[in-house]
Design a protein around this motif. Structure first.
Motif, short mmCIF file in Angstrom:
data_model
loop_
_atom_site.label_atom_id
_atom_site.label_comp_id
_atom_site.label_asym_id
_atom_site.label_seq_id
_atom_site.Cartn_x
_atom_site.Cartn_y
_atom_site.Cartn_z
N ILE A 154 56.81 56.43 35.79
CA ILE A 154 56.07 55.81 36.89
C ILE A 154 54.60 56.20 36.83
N GLY A 155 54.33 57.46 36.44
CA GLY A 155 52.94 57.88 36.28
C GLY A 155 52.20 57.06 35.24
N ALA A 156 52.88 56.73 34.12
CA ALA A 156 52.25 55.89 33.09
C ALA A 156 51.97 54.49 33.62
N CYS A 157 52.88 53.96 34.44
CA CYS A 157 52.68 52.63 35.01
C CYS A 157 51.51 52.63 35.98
N VAL A 158 51.44 53.65 36.82
CA VAL A 158 50.34 53.74 37.78
C VAL A 158 49.01 53.86 37.03
#
Length: 464
Positions: free
Chosen positions: A215-219
């Motif tokens: 999710i951090g990579a997507c954000v």
């Protein structure tokens, strides 16, 4: 004259000639100025204006040998091969004829062996650099007009399976469906369908494994300019019903909605809600309202946080299989969310969460069915990850082409429809008076759309 003998008698009358005859054509391969992929004239200028190869070289994607092709040239060639419908490295032949090469101008087209070396030598660092290129392309395309509208940007992380064959694929393992596969994570923007991030995983990985970090990579892929004045919303199925996902949403100050697993504390809360006569059930929105579904909510504690447990009850249809957790003829589906009731009602939150079955699922379907992510072309784990990064960029470029250059009726078409209608179109390539002409067939029904799209692409800003 029938020259082929039947292997057995079918009991039918065999004639010398069929009742209906198409013309008996004589087939030759003689025209050298024809291309089968006229769409190069559309995606080529778009890739040039986005600056794909230059950005990849600036990021340091490794070149192939001293004096050989640069990493940007190899990466662009992979993207173009997948735009043309290629599933394998050998499909670069779709772009290799003289007429198509003329349309591609000075853009390099490495050989199959070179592309295989490019993927085969890939490392974790290469995949990270390719991901950075994809993020920069997303920012440029959104700045040019492809960004989502509305007050929320929704991130939909999901796991999928890429079936592999043979024991030579690094990381492949028997998945729970009994097939040898890899299990990448794909992050989608729910409003647009753009791919935000791709992470390769072994085939035995649980669907929720590393979801919080992903999710951090997507954000990180959401451009800062596009985030201004908007709230992020993390929307996950039951694989994300874990502490790490909620913690990731908190770190990024994002709303979240997560499908709740049917654990004892969840089923107890649902039962209490369903049997409490004071519970207020409101009609669900959209298609669920037509079948009589209703929505209610109750406070709930998950991972030490107070959240909303939003429950949809759906009347069990005639002939539907019974379930142990049905109550009085109703079937229950629950989600948890931190979206404030002052911002959105339970009915609206449930509807928004249910929409994850729309654009995000369709994006993964197109990635695998239309843009080469159904295949792991090399043996190396990171090489296949790099191939999937190129597939994600090819899918995004096809979407940006639809949104930035085509009429609204084309915005939602699948990759296959776009390819059949505008990209894989035969045309004649002619050089006259030092100018290159692309002559489409006179009977081609989308000629006006093609020409107008090219003009719109040429009007887009060019990034250095």
């Amino acid at each position: 004259m029938n020259a082929t003998q039947l292997l057995f008698d079918t009991g039918d009358v065999v004639c010398d000639r069929p009742r209906e005859n198409v013309p008996a054509v004589v087939v030759t391969a003689s025209a050298e100025d024809l291309t089968a992929v006229a769409g190069v004239a559309l995606w080529g200028p778009l890739l040039d204006r986005l600056g794909v190869a230059g950005e990849a070289d600036r990021r340091g994607l490794r070149p192939i040998g001293p004096g050989g092709y640069t990493g940007g040239e190899c990466y662009r060639a992979l993207v173009e091969t997948q735009l043309a419908g290629g599933d394998f490295l050998s499909d670069r032949v779709l772009l290799a004829d003289d007429a198509t090469s003329a349309l591609r101008g000075t853009a390099a087209l490495p050989s199959v062996a070179t592309l295989s070396r490019f993927l085969g030598a890939a490392t974790l660092g290469w995949t990270a650099k390719a991901a950075a290129v994809n993020r920069r392309m997303l920012a440029r395309a959104w700045a040019a007009g492809a960004a989502p509208t509305g007050p929320v940007i929704t991130i939909d992380p999901d796991a999928t399976r890429v079936v592999t064959y043979g024991a030579g694929k690094h990381g492949s393992a028997f998945a729970r469906d009994g097939q040898t596969a890899l299990s990448p994570l794909v992050g989608i923007c729910g409003e647009t369908g753009d791919v935000l991030a791709v992470r390769a995983r072994g085939g035995a990985a649980n669907d929720g494994r590393a979801m919080g970090r992903f999710i951090g990579a997507c954000v990180g892929a959401i451009p800062a300019g596009a985030r201004r004045g908007k709230r992020l919303w993390i929307r996950v199925d039951s694989a994300g019903y874990q502490r790490d996902v909620v913690a990731a949403a908190d770190r990024h100050a994002a709303y979240f909605s997560v499908t709740a697993r049917q654990l004892p504390n969840v089923t107890d809360a649902i039962y209490d809600l369903a049997t409490n006569p004071a519970t207020v059930w409101r009609p669900a929105a959209d298609a669920e309202a037509e079948v009589g579904s209703e929505i209610a909510e109750t406070p709930f504690v998950f991972a030490g946080r107070r959240v909303r447990l939003i429950v949809r009850r759906q009347p069990r249809g005639h002939g539907a299989q019974l379930a142990f957790d049905d109550v009085d003829g109703w079937r229950f589906h629950a989600l948890i969310s931190n979206v404030p009731a002052t911002f959105m009602s339970a009915v609206s939150v449930e509807l928004h969460h249910r929409l994850r079955g729309g654009a995000p699922e369709e994006a993964i379907r197109q990635l695998k069915g239309d843009f080469g992510m159904n295949h792991a072309p090399v043996g190396g784990f990171f090489g296949n990850w790099l191939w999937w990064q190129a597939a994600a960029l090819a899918y995004n470029v096809a979407r940006w082409l639809r949104v930035l250059a085509l009429p609204r009726s084309w915005h939602r078409v699948r990759g296959k429809r776009l390819r059949l209608g505008l990209l894989n179109v035969p045309a004649r390539v002619v050089c006259s008076a030092r100018r290159l002409y692309l002559r489409l067939p006179a009977a081609y029904q989308h000629a006006a759309v093609f020409i107008a799209a090219l003009e719109r692409i040429r009007a887009l800003p060019a990034f250095a």
